[in-house]
Design a protein around this motif. Structure first.
Motif, short mmCIF file in Angstrom:
data_model
loop_
_atom_site.label_atom_id
_atom_site.label_comp_id
_atom_site.label_asym_id
_atom_site.label_seq_id
_atom_site.Cartn_x
_atom_site.Cartn_y
_atom_site.Cartn_z
N ALA A 97 39.31 67.78 0.18
CA ALA A 97 39.13 67.75 1.64
C ALA A 97 38.74 66.36 2.10
O ALA A 97 39.17 65.90 3.16
CB ALA A 97 38.07 68.76 2.06
N GLY A 98 37.92 65.66 1.33
CA GLY A 98 37.50 64.32 1.69
C GLY A 98 38.65 63.34 1.77
O GLY A 98 38.69 62.47 2.64
N GLY A 99 39.64 63.51 0.87
CA GLY A 99 40.82 62.65 0.91
C GLY A 99 41.62 62.86 2.18
O GLY A 99 42.14 61.91 2.78
N LEU A 100 41.73 64.11 2.61
CA LEU A 100 42.42 64.42 3.86
C LEU A 100 41.71 63.76 5.04
O LEU A 100 42.35 63.13 5.90
CB LEU A 100 42.45 65.95 4.04
CG LEU A 100 43.28 66.51 5.18
CD1 LEU A 100 44.77 66.37 4.87
CD2 LEU A 100 42.94 67.98 5.41
N ALA A 198 35.98 70.52 10.73
CA ALA A 198 35.21 71.28 9.73
C ALA A 198 34.75 70.36 8.60
O ALA A 198 33.61 70.46 8.13
CB ALA A 198 36.05 72.43 9.19
N ILE A 199 35.63 69.46 8.17
CA ILE A 199 35.25 68.50 7.11
C ILE A 199 34.19 67.55 7.63
O ILE A 199 33.23 67.23 6.92
CB ILE A 199 36.50 67.73 6.63
CG1 ILE A 199 37.53 68.69 6.04
CG2 ILE A 199 36.10 66.69 5.57
CD1 ILE A 199 38.89 68.05 5.77
N LEU A 235 37.60 71.13 -0.92
CA LEU A 235 38.15 72.12 0.00
C LEU A 235 37.66 73.52 -0.34
O LEU A 235 37.29 74.30 0.55
CB LEU A 235 39.67 72.07 -0.04
CG LEU A 235 40.42 72.90 1.01
CD1 LEU A 235 40.07 72.45 2.41
CD2 LEU A 235 41.92 72.82 0.78
N ASP A 236 37.62 73.83 -1.64
CA ASP A 236 37.27 75.20 -2.04
C ASP A 236 35.79 75.51 -1.82
O ASP A 236 35.43 76.39 -1.04
CB ASP A 236 37.68 75.45 -3.50
CG ASP A 236 37.47 74.23 -4.38
OD1 ASP A 236 36.58 73.42 -4.08
OD2 ASP A 236 38.20 74.08 -5.37
N SER A 241 34.74 78.60 0.87
CA SER A 241 33.68 79.57 0.56
C SER A 241 32.75 79.83 1.75
O SER A 241 32.53 80.98 2.12
CB SER A 241 32.87 79.10 -0.66
OG SER A 241 33.67 79.17 -1.82
N PRO A 242 32.19 78.78 2.38
CA PRO A 242 31.25 79.06 3.48
C PRO A 242 31.90 79.62 4.74
O PRO A 242 31.22 80.24 5.55
CB PRO A 242 30.60 77.70 3.74
CG PRO A 242 31.53 76.69 3.18
CD PRO A 242 32.22 77.34 2.03
#
Length: 415
Positions: A97-100, A198-199, A235-236, A241-242
């Protein structure tokens, strides 16, 4: 150009040289995403699937390989598909997710309504247009491609629980120690741009925690154990999860094939799956022959145009032969990948094997594996420039580059 409310941007995570160590010795010569599977680079298959999405504006490849390693491929595939494909290099791993998020300005350049996110090492039919339509009907922030697997293998993946009627994601856990569900995450997603917010929320929470002067003993132990930088977002664990069970995430189940390409053995299995798919999507890529003027072809076979295959040889099923390879008279090839500039001499046999670049297999030699794609020595792998001399048998072995075999070997790793 389609209206901004319709535009789609695709992002394919390709990893980097510190990843893919299980793919050695094949990844010693070429980045894993560019390793040929069914005659095409691994990353070509998800790129080709993305190109079939309506109103696709751009495809980004994100990873931390050197840019020069992808420059030629990115240029050629952009020209072939007539869709802009661009490689974006991370300065360091930021997580899926951080890469995105780190390239959010590029991703949002075309003001897309949807972002398709895929992992490069996924082998699938990629039902992206249908998945996108389902995602629009769900009305959530994201949709995950999911698949059912055996209960015994489920804990190797992210397991999830979904509402059987609405398909809402209710619970998600990554590689649990105890069985949760036989429904798993396939590593293919469709999001609205809200995923970036969200990220950002996760990054802010991490920053706030890092700035706290007082940390409880439990939190300190947790931080020391994980040792993840504050800008690393998964991402996961950090998003899926949350946010499960909050009517934000939904699932779309594929009933077609799906695998992860983590090892050379799985690349051989996935080559067969993609060759089979070519019958429906790209029949022009499959070879044909009856043994008269051309080689006898059995099942699904890909032969690069510059390869030379003797008419008395018999090829297939599930064989991929790359550029400038030479296959001699009477040779028999079954379930194998033959890479560039390989020479297979008269009456040699290759079964359940990958033969590396510039290698040669002598007359009446036999290179084979037992065909267990999950076992460490389930197939035979020859690295670059391996010479197997005449009448030598190589079974269930891995041979590193630049070796000469003049005696038969079985179940060995030759360094």
């Amino acid at each position: 150009m389609a209206g901004s409310e319709q535009r789609v941007v695709a992002v394919i995570m390709v990893g980097g040289p510190t990843k893919g160590t299980r793919f050695r010795p094949l990844s010693l010569n070429v980045p894993k995403p560019l390793f040929p599977i069914a005659g095409q680079p691994m990353v070509h298959h998800p790129i080709s699937a993305c190109s079939r999405i309506p109103h696709l504006a751009q495809i980004y490849l994100i990873g931390f390989y050197e840019e020069r390693e992808f420059a030629l491929y990115v240029s050629s595939i952009s020209h072939e598909l007539r869709i802009p494909v661009r490689y974006l290099r991370e300065d360091k791993p930021h997580g899926s997710a951080g890469g995105l998020y780190s390239f959010r300005d590029y991703i949002m350049e075309d003001s897309p309504s949807h972002i398709v996110l895929l992992n490069c090492d996924v082998c699938s039919s990629f039902p992206l247009p249908d998945m996108l339509e389902a995602h629009k009907k769900y009305g959530g922030m994201g949709t995950l491609l999911v698949n059912k697997v055996s209960a015994e293998s489920a804990n190797q993946f992210g397991e999830l629980v979904a509402d059987p009627e609405t398909n809402e994601l209710l619970h998600y856990t990554e590689k649990p120690e105890t069985f949760v569900s036989d429904l798993i995450n396939c590593g293919v997603y469709i999001f609205t741009p809200d995923i970036l917010s969200a990220i950002e929320d996760v990054l802010k929470q991490k920053k706030d925690r890092a700035n706290l002067r007082r940390v409880s003993s439990i939190e300190a132990l947790h931080s020391a154990t994980k040792a993840l930088p504050p800008d690393f977002v998964r991402l996961d664990q950090d998003i899926l999860s949350p946010r499960a069970g909050k009517k934000e995430l939904y699932t779309y189940q594929t009933l077609d094939f799906w695998e992860q390409i983590k090892t050379p053995g799985m690349s051989l299995r996935c080559s067969g799956l993609y060759l089979s798919q070519f019958r429906h999507t790209s029949p022009h890529l499959l070879a044909s022959g009856d043994g008269k003027r051309t080689a006898t072809i059995v099942g699904d076979v890909y032969i690069y145009p510059s390869a030379k295959v003797h008419p008395t040889s018999k090829i297939g099923p599930n064989v991929s032969i790359s550029a400038n390879a030479r296959v001699g008279a009477g040779a028999r090839l079954i379930n194998c990948i033959i890479l560039d500039d390989v020479e297979i001499m008269e009456n040699a046999v290759v079964i359940h094997s990958i033969v590396g670049w510039k290698s040669s297999i002598g007359k009446w030699s036999r290179v084979q594996g037992e065909g267990d794609h999950n076992a460490k020595l389930g197939i035979t792998i020859l690295g670059e420039a391996v010479d197997v001399e005449d009448e030598v048998v190589v079974v269930n072995s891995i041979v590193l580059p630049n070796k000469t075999l003049n005696v038969s070997v079985q179940e060995e790793i030759i360094l």
